[in-house]
Scaffold this motif. Structure first.
Motif, PDB file in Angstrom:
ATOM      1  N   VAL A 130      87.210 -53.529  23.328  1.00 28.39           N
ATOM      2  CA  VAL A 130      85.768 -53.466  23.112  1.00 28.39           C
ATOM      3  C   VAL A 130      85.084 -52.737  24.274  1.00 28.39           C
ATOM      4  CG1 VAL A 130      83.658 -54.829  22.916  1.00 28.39           C
ATOM      5  CG2 VAL A 130      85.728 -55.539  21.688  1.00 28.39           C
ATOM      6  N   ALA A 131      85.509 -53.052  25.480  1.00 32.92           N
ATOM      7  CA  ALA A 131      84.860 -52.479  26.659  1.00 32.92           C
ATOM      8  C   ALA A 131      85.124 -50.993  26.811  1.00 32.92           C
ATOM      9  CB  ALA A 131      85.326 -53.207  27.928  1.00 32.92           C
ATOM     10  N   VAL A 132      86.280 -50.512  26.301  1.00 34.92           N
ATOM     11  CA  VAL A 132      86.648 -49.126  26.513  1.00 34.92           C
ATOM     12  C   VAL A 132      85.673 -48.164  25.841  1.00 34.92           C
ATOM     13  CG1 VAL A 132      88.116 -48.792  24.483  1.00 34.92           C
ATOM     14  CG2 VAL A 132      88.644 -47.581  26.606  1.00 34.92           C
ATOM     15  N   ALA A 133      84.951 -48.673  24.857  1.00 33.57           N
ATOM     16  CA  ALA A 133      83.994 -47.807  24.163  1.00 33.57           C
ATOM     17  C   ALA A 133      82.937 -47.266  25.119  1.00 33.57           C
ATOM     18  CB  ALA A 133      83.325 -48.578  23.025  1.00 33.57           C
ATOM     19  N   THR A 134      82.674 -47.996  26.219  1.00 40.98           N
ATOM     20  CA  THR A 134      81.657 -47.564  27.181  1.00 40.98           C
ATOM     21  C   THR A 134      82.261 -46.846  28.381  1.00 40.98           C
ATOM     22  OG1 THR A 134      81.766 -49.687  28.349  1.00 40.98           O
ATOM     23  CG2 THR A 134      80.188 -49.493  26.524  1.00 40.98           C
ATOM     24  N   TYR A 135      83.563 -46.664  28.400  1.00 44.21           N
ATOM     25  CA  TYR A 135      84.228 -46.054  29.554  1.00 44.21           C
ATOM     26  C   TYR A 135      84.063 -44.535  29.529  1.00 44.21           C
ATOM     27  CZ  TYR A 135      87.919 -44.478  32.698  1.00 44.21           C
ATOM     28  OH  TYR A 135      88.627 -43.863  33.710  1.00 44.21           O
TER      29      TYR A 135
ATOM     30  N   LEU B 270      96.510 -63.263  26.502  1.00 42.99           N
ATOM     31  CA  LEU B 270      96.797 -61.844  26.562  1.00 42.99           C
ATOM     32  C   LEU B 270      96.091 -61.097  25.436  1.00 42.99           C
ATOM     33  CD1 LEU B 270      98.393 -59.496  27.825  1.00 42.99           C
ATOM     34  CD2 LEU B 270     100.309 -60.111  26.327  1.00 42.99           C
ATOM     35  N   VAL B 271      96.139 -61.683  24.229  1.00 42.74           N
ATOM     36  CA  VAL B 271      95.472 -61.071  23.087  1.00 42.74           C
ATOM     37  C   VAL B 271      93.970 -60.999  23.327  1.00 42.74           C
ATOM     38  CG1 VAL B 271      94.897 -61.349  20.652  1.00 42.74           C
ATOM     39  CG2 VAL B 271      97.246 -61.701  21.419  1.00 42.74           C
ATOM     40  N   ALA B 272      93.406 -62.089  23.869  1.00 46.04           N
ATOM     41  CA  ALA B 272      91.970 -62.109  24.139  1.00 46.04           C
ATOM     42  C   ALA B 272      91.583 -61.022  25.145  1.00 46.04           C
ATOM     43  CB  ALA B 272      91.554 -63.489  24.663  1.00 46.04           C
ATOM     44  N   VAL B 273      92.391 -60.890  26.193  1.00 47.37           N
ATOM     45  CA  VAL B 273      92.125 -59.855  27.186  1.00 47.37           C
ATOM     46  C   VAL B 273      92.232 -58.478  26.552  1.00 47.37           C
ATOM     47  CG1 VAL B 273      93.030 -58.751  29.266  1.00 47.37           C
ATOM     48  CG2 VAL B 273      92.807 -61.236  29.171  1.00 47.37           C
ATOM     49  N   PHE B 274      93.266 -58.321  25.703  1.00 45.78           N
ATOM     50  CA  PHE B 274      93.492 -57.035  25.041  1.00 45.78           C
ATOM     51  C   PHE B 274      92.284 -56.656  24.189  1.00 45.78           C
ATOM     52  CE2 PHE B 274      95.299 -54.297  21.742  1.00 45.78           C
ATOM     53  CZ  PHE B 274      96.009 -53.395  22.520  1.00 45.78           C
ATOM     54  N   VAL B 275      91.785 -57.640  23.413  1.00 44.62           N
ATOM     55  CA  VAL B 275      90.630 -57.388  22.554  1.00 44.62           C
ATOM     56  C   VAL B 275      89.404 -57.056  23.395  1.00 44.62           C
ATOM     57  CG1 VAL B 275      89.026 -58.440  20.918  1.00 44.62           C
ATOM     58  CG2 VAL B 275      91.484 -58.791  20.645  1.00 44.62           C
ATOM     59  N   ALA B 276      89.212 -57.800  24.494  1.00 41.96           N
ATOM     60  CA  ALA B 276      88.054 -57.562  25.357  1.00 41.96           C
ATOM     61  C   ALA B 276      88.092 -56.155  25.949  1.00 41.96           C
ATOM     62  CB  ALA B 276      88.010 -58.605  26.481  1.00 41.96           C
TER      63      ALA B 276
ATOM     64  N   MET C 267      93.272 -51.610  32.959  1.00 40.49           N
ATOM     65  CA  MET C 267      93.566 -51.583  31.526  1.00 40.49           C
ATOM     66  C   MET C 267      92.457 -50.845  30.772  1.00 40.49           C
ATOM     67  SD  MET C 267      94.957 -55.498  31.181  1.00 40.49           S
ATOM     68  CE  MET C 267      95.141 -55.471  29.400  1.00 40.49           C
ATOM     69  N   ARG C 268      91.223 -51.175  31.105  1.00 38.08           N
ATOM     70  CA  ARG C 268      90.088 -50.520  30.453  1.00 38.08           C
ATOM     71  C   ARG C 268      90.127 -49.011  30.692  1.00 38.08           C
ATOM     72  NH1 ARG C 268      84.851 -49.424  32.646  1.00 38.08           N
ATOM     73  NH2 ARG C 268      83.254 -49.168  31.029  1.00 38.08           N
ATOM     74  N   ALA C 269      90.393 -48.618  31.950  1.00 38.44           N
ATOM     75  CA  ALA C 269      90.456 -47.198  32.278  1.00 38.44           C
ATOM     76  C   ALA C 269      91.635 -46.519  31.589  1.00 38.44           C
ATOM     77  CB  ALA C 269      90.556 -47.025  33.789  1.00 38.44           C
TER      78      ALA C 269
END
Length: 671
Positions: free
Chosen positions: A35-40, A26-32, A157-159
């Motif tokens: 990081v990805a949200v910066a490009t959203y 869960l933590v790994a997904v959260f971190v990923a 989650m990213r969105a």
């Protein structure tokens, strides 16, 4: 015993390792995701309150005809409601039901996801998503309707992180409340309030607010009509949470529980269906995407009256094997469509006979006669109503012939052989080209392909276009395409531009023939449906086979066209347009006029009175026994004096009439 203890210890160890692995994942997904949200990029266009909202179609006075989804929008969505206008009880109940930590997280709630994972493991057969309100909003924007997968959850989650970065909590709640599904076709709280309680969301009581907020969790599962016990239990649970958390007072909770809720499932407004369907079919996608209010030209009250009249009228003609009818009414000046009834029953027959191309019969004749007038003819000009008038037109049997007939009586009486004579005089291709300019039909073939039958209604046309074309006779030769939409969200839609198709004098002279009640008598008799207390342009048409009949009435104020017939093209029981379509057109004109005395245009300058021989139509000579007074355009040569009448009283008929003379045995005083 020692083995049992060892087994228990090992089991606990495996459970701890499993939980640790789940949490690390869960933590790994959260971190990923972080990081990805910066490009959203937040979809600003999708978040626009006007986008995806309904297109509300109203009549000229603002009466709602239908609400439909905009392009890409949700069906059933109502107007956008600001968060400040949503009752606080509705917002608090939503938070208690869907996301009580909404103001504590940043779009994704790790504790909520962990809890959902634990419940997924411990409660087999059930799925818990752990989605926050922000994640649910992201789902609505990006992946609604897709299967529930880990990949889709990551997208949400990213969105959600991106939405929380760009929007305030209040904005997110407002977006959610206006998009979430409440069941029974209602998207958004405004639609839900109207669907279940028949009122605006602003007017919801505490009891009604809490009742509606049960539904987003499971619109079908908690439907208060289909599953009242399940809905009531869920609502009771939410009321308990609201009291425990101090979100509502005991008094409010008590009143909410005690209030007897009355669900009034509303039926969506669905008026003037054929007209609205036509509007939507012709609407530009850009206008549809805007949503908002679309103001049409329709008079909803008049349309409703005509719907009843069309049903009653066809029912009264059942013995004549009449199957359907349609009628349109236009404002003659602006071209606005005031009424459009496409059939007797939209539920049974959605085919709109007001816009479906059918054969108009003799209703095209006036446009061809006008071409002859344009060339110098007038109401006294003679056409030859004889079966052998053209080598290109043959009929079987022995239909009646009237010999030489003045244009006035030939047009008003709708004589077919005379019309064939006229169309060959003016040229078939020229007539086809003028019909195209009038907007009567697309006429995909050249005129010669239709042959002389062009003037008898060989092309298929729309009743709506036929009505609009008759404007030429009451507005100085100018026509304009029908207008159905008066205003969109972007602004006013002006009337269509004018197309000048006839000279003002030509239009008036043709109108004068079409509005002459005495000219109709020789063929149709007295007491006709088109006889009114004032003069009107009137023309009927009957297609070959008698499957289609039409009637058009025109004044300076109104254009009316009616169709009566059978959709399958089968023949009616020996009925002509004057018997079938004309009475319906008359009723429509009188209903639309609302007691006004309708008018025709005054005589324009440039016309002069001439005296013609009643038999030959030529300027009266010294030996003519009967004469008529007619108008003709100044500048046109009336031709030589009548040479049919000889000094000795005999009549010299021209060569094209000799066959008719033999058949009619008109030999007295003739050689």
């Amino acid at each position: 015993m020692r083995g049992a203890v060892t087994g228990a210890v090992n089991a606990r160890w495996f459970v701890r390792r499993a939980l640790q692995g789940a949490l690390l994942g869960l933590v790994a997904v959260f971190v990923a995701v972080v990081v990805a949200v910066a490009t959203y990029e937040v979809p600003r266009a999708e978040l626009d309150p006007t986008r995806g909202g309904p297109l509300v179609v109203v009549d000229r006075r603002g009466e709602v005809l239908r609400a439909v989804p905009s392009v890409g929008g949700r069906p059933g969505r109502e107007a956008w409601v600001r968060l400040d206008d949503v009752p606080s009880a509705a917002v608090l109940t939503l938070l208690a039901s869907e996301d009580h930590r909404f103001f504590e997280h940043h779009g994704v709630d790790p504790l909520g996801i962990a809890r959902a994972l634990w419940l997924d493991v411990t409660r087999r057969g059930q799925r818990y998503g752990g989605s926050t309100i922000t994640m649910q909003l992201a789902k609505m924007l990006h992946s609604s309707g897709e299967r529930r997968t880990l990949g889709r959850k990551l997208v949400e989650m990213r969105a959600a992180f991106g939405l929380e970065r760009e929007l305030s909590k209040s904005e997110i709640l407002e977006q959610y409340l206006n998009r979430v599904y409440f069941g029974r076709g209602a998207y958004g709280i405004e639609a839900a309030a109207k669907t279940y309680f028949g009122k605006s969301a602003r007017s919801l009581s505490v009891a009604e607010s809490t009742a509606l907020m049960v539904l987003p969790r499971g619109p079908s599962a908690y439907d208060p009509i289909a599953h009242p016990a399940r809905w009531s239990a869920r609502r009771g649970h939410l009321l308990g949470l609201l009291r425990e958390r101090g979100l509502l007072s005991d008094t409010q909770i008590a009143r909410a529980r005690d209030e007897a809720l009355q669900f009034h499932l509303s039926v969506p407004v669905f008026r003037a269906p054929h007209f609205v369907d036509t509007v939507l079919a012709e609407l530009d996608d850009g206008v549809r995407a805007e949503g908002g209010v679309l103001t049409t030209t329709l008079d909803a009250d008049l349309n409703a009256r005509l719907e009843h009249r069309v049903r009653d009228y066809v029912a009264g003609l059942e013995k004549a094997e009449v199957g359907e009818a349609a009628v349109v009414v236009l404002d003659a000046n602006r071209g606005d469509v005031l009424a459009m009834v496409g059939s007797t029953d939209y539920a049974k027959q959605r085919l709109n006979m007001a816009t479906w191309r059918r054969h108009p019969g003799s209703a095209l004749k006036p446009f061809v006669y006008a071409l002859a007038v344009e060339d110098g003819a007038h109401g006294g000009t003679v056409a030859f109503d004889v079966r052998d008038v053209s080598d290109n037109f043959r009929v079987s049997g022995a239909p009646p012939e009237r010999g030489p007939v003045r244009f006035r009586e030939a047009l008003a009486g709708s004589l077919n052989f005379a019309a064939i004579d006229v169309v060959e005089r003016v040229g078939i291709e020229r007539a086809a080209d003028r019909l195209r300019r009038l907007g009567v039909g697309d006429l995909p073939q050249d005129g010669e392909s239709y042959g002389p039958r062009l003037v008898l209604g060989a092309p298929k046309v729309r009743l709506l276009d036929l009505a609009a074309a008759y404007r030429a006779f009451v507005f100085s030769g100018d026509v304009r395409a029908p207008r159905l939409v008066a205003e969109t969200a972007s602004g006013t839609v002006p009337p269509a531009p004018l197309e000048h198709v006839y000279d003002e004098r030509t239009a008036y002279l043709t109108m004068d023939m079409l509005s002459d009640p005495e000219a109709r008598r020789p063929v149709f008799g007295d007491d006709l449906a088109v006889d009114l207390p004032y003069r009107v342009v009137a023309k009927t048409g009957t297609a070959r086979g008698m499957g289609d009949t039409v009637a058009v009435l025109a004044t300076r104020e109104l254009l009316v066209a009616a169709w009566v017939g059978r959709i399958d093209g089968g023949a009616m029981e020996a009925r002509q347009g004057m018997d079938t379509a004309a009475p319906l057109a008359r009723d429509a004109l009188l209903l639309a006029s609302r007691g006004r005395r309708l008018t025709l245009p005054p005589r324009p300058p440039g016309l002069e009175e001439i005296t013609v021989c009643a038999l030959s139509g030529m300027p009266a000579g010294p030996h003519c026994t009967h004469t008529k007074h007619e108008l003709m355009a100044v500048g046109h040569h009336a031709g030589p004096s009548c040479d049919w009448h000889a000094p000795d009283g005999t009549v010299h008929y021209p060569a094209p009439l000799r066959g008719w003379l033999k058949r009619a045995r008109v030999v007295a005083n003739a050689r």
